[in-house]
Design a protein around this motif. Structure first.
Motif, PDB file in Angstrom:
ATOM      1  N   LEU A 243      26.139  18.391  23.049  1.00  0.00           N
ATOM      2  CA  LEU A 243      26.038  17.817  21.710  1.00  0.00           C
ATOM      3  C   LEU A 243      27.316  17.099  21.292  1.00  0.00           C
ATOM      4  O   LEU A 243      27.290  16.196  20.453  1.00  0.00           O
ATOM      5  N   PHE A 244      28.439  17.493  21.893  1.00  0.00           N
ATOM      6  CA  PHE A 244      29.712  16.854  21.544  1.00  0.00           C
ATOM      7  C   PHE A 244      29.728  15.376  21.899  1.00  0.00           C
ATOM      8  O   PHE A 244      30.541  14.611  21.371  1.00  0.00           O
ATOM      9  N   ARG A 245      28.826  14.920  22.816  1.00  0.00           N
ATOM     10  CA  ARG A 245      28.787  13.511  23.213  1.00  0.00           C
ATOM     11  C   ARG A 245      28.257  12.608  22.097  1.00  0.00           C
ATOM     12  O   ARG A 245      28.437  11.401  22.141  1.00  0.00           O
ATOM     13  N   ALA A 303      35.552   6.354  29.790  1.00  0.00           N
ATOM     14  CA  ALA A 303      35.587   7.814  29.684  1.00  0.00           C
ATOM     15  C   ALA A 303      35.636   8.239  28.221  1.00  0.00           C
ATOM     16  O   ALA A 303      35.027   9.244  27.820  1.00  0.00           O
ATOM     17  N   MET A 304      36.367   7.482  27.419  1.00  0.00           N
ATOM     18  CA  MET A 304      36.479   7.773  25.994  1.00  0.00           C
ATOM     19  C   MET A 304      35.103   7.739  25.330  1.00  0.00           C
ATOM     20  O   MET A 304      34.702   8.668  24.626  1.00  0.00           O
ATOM     21  N   PHE A 305      34.332   6.656  25.582  1.00  0.00           N
ATOM     22  CA  PHE A 305      33.010   6.540  24.973  1.00  0.00           C
ATOM     23  C   PHE A 305      32.037   7.582  25.533  1.00  0.00           C
ATOM     24  O   PHE A 305      31.224   8.139  24.789  1.00  0.00           O
ATOM     25  N   GLU A 306      32.122   7.846  26.826  1.00  0.00           N
ATOM     26  CA  GLU A 306      31.249   8.845  27.442  1.00  0.00           C
ATOM     27  C   GLU A 306      31.461  10.228  26.833  1.00  0.00           C
ATOM     28  O   GLU A 306      30.521  11.012  26.686  1.00  0.00           O
ATOM     29  N   ALA A 307      32.707  10.522  26.487  1.00  0.00           N
ATOM     30  CA  ALA A 307      33.037  11.840  25.943  1.00  0.00           C
ATOM     31  C   ALA A 307      32.659  11.995  24.474  1.00  0.00           C
ATOM     32  O   ALA A 307      32.667  13.108  23.947  1.00  0.00           O
ATOM     33  N   GLY A 308      32.348  10.879  23.808  1.00  0.00           N
ATOM     34  CA  GLY A 308      31.911  10.964  22.414  1.00  0.00           C
ATOM     35  C   GLY A 308      32.870  10.393  21.393  1.00  0.00           C
ATOM     36  O   GLY A 308      32.590  10.435  20.194  1.00  0.00           O
TER      37      GLY A 308
END
Length: 339
Positions: A243-245, A303-308
């Motif tokens: 859910l953190f994404r 990676a920044m966008f993938e992580a949320g």
């Protein structure tokens, strides 16, 4: 035009201060003496406005009794910031109850002594308040450290306010002696405007330094167990469903997904993890970003966008908070170490 006496304005300001304290449940729980002091000052200011603004002479019997309650309540309020043995509770109750009882007796038997009695009362309690803080801020050992200096200053100002009231009472007494009270209404209104408002401001400053009472052992154990259950449920959502994404994740949305009140989630995270909800969620995101930087060749931005995360500034700030490194440097170091 409607006439609004100045003491009514003071009463309104004091009630606003009182509401500001009551809005915070933690402050309201631990600050009953300060809350009572603000309420009493607001009531006294209202009565003064009715007595001298609208000429309701019958209230002259109420004012000395109300005024005599203020100094003991000031003393009790600041005493709540000091750890003391409660064995002398009977003596303290007498310390609070005696002044209004004396005022009632004087009104019945010797009304000419009321002014002098009030002056002595206010000065005596002012000295008692100063005595509480005679060793400096460290004397207020139940005040939170971040607010203890301000609380000690408030203590001194409160004592000065009591002395100021005594001086105004003396001036008003002399006005009645010399000019039959010609200037009494103006003097009383201005005195009320100044010292009650000043006292109210010092009360709220000192009240904010009051530590929230700690729960007893049984309550603390129950709360910790409930917090752990809440946190486990939130963690399952964040890890199993990633859910953190969700870049639009909010506390309200998290609460709906968990089926829990938002305040319960934030409280559990604050108490168990010593972090706010944003920091807690961002740590899940940083963990995922680290995994991507270590195991894949995607760019730092990807990676920044993938992580949320949505903004690079927030990502970089949180990444440094968690890892003490920039994303690029972290990637180089962890790929070298893993190789």
């Amino acid at each position: 035009m409607i006439f609004i006496p100045l003491p009514f304005v003071v009463a309104l300001l004091l009630l606003i201060l009182l509401a500001a304290l009551l809005r915070n449940q933690g402050y309201a729980r631990g600050n009953r003496p300060f809350l009572a002091l603000l309420a009493l000052c607001a009531l006294q200011s209202t009565i003064v406005g009715l007595r001298w603004g609208y000429g309701i002479a019958e209230l002259r019997y109420v004012l000395p009794v109300l005024a005599s309650c203020v100094p003991p309540l000031v003393l009790a309020s600041f005493r709540s910031l000091i750890h003391r043995d409660r064995a002398d509770s009977a003596a303290r109750w007498l310390q609070f109850a005696a002044p209004p009882i004396v005022m009632v007796v004087l009104e019945l038997l010797a009304p000419e002594l009321i002014d002098a009695a009030l002056i002595v009362l206010f000065i005596g309690y002012a000295l008692a308040v100063l005595n509480l803080g005679r060793t400096g801020p460290d004397s207020l050992d139940e005040a939170r450290l971040e607010g203890v200096v301000a609380a000690h200053r408030a203590l001194v100002i409160a004592a000065v306010s009591l002395c100021l009231s005594a001086s105004f009472d003396l001036v008003i007494f002399l006005d009645f002696e010399w000019s039959k009270g010609t200037n009494a209404a103006l003097l009383v209104s201005n005195a009320n405007l100044l010292w009650l408002l000043l006292l109210g401001l010092t009360a709220i400053v000192a009240a904010r330094a009051q530590a929230v009472p700690a729960p007893d052992a049984e309550e603390a154990a129950t709360t910790a167990a409930q917090d752990r259950e809440v946190l486990d449920r939130v963690n399952r959502l964040l890890t199993e469903q990633s859910l953190f994404r969700d870049e639009n994740l909010t506390l309200s949305r998290l609460a709906r997904r968990a089926g829990l009140p938002a305040r319960q989630i934030s409280g559990a995270i604050n108490r168990l993890e010593r972090k706010n909800v944003s920091q807690y969620i961002n740590e899940f995101r940083i963990t995922e970003a680290c995994r991507l930087l270590r195991e894949t060749d995607i760019s730092v931005t990807a990676a920044m966008f993938e992580a949320g995360f949505q903004t690079k500034s927030n990502f970089n700030r949180e990444f440094r908070r968690v890892t003490s490194l920039s994303p690029a440097v972290w990637r180089v170091q962890n790929r070298l170490s893993s190789g």
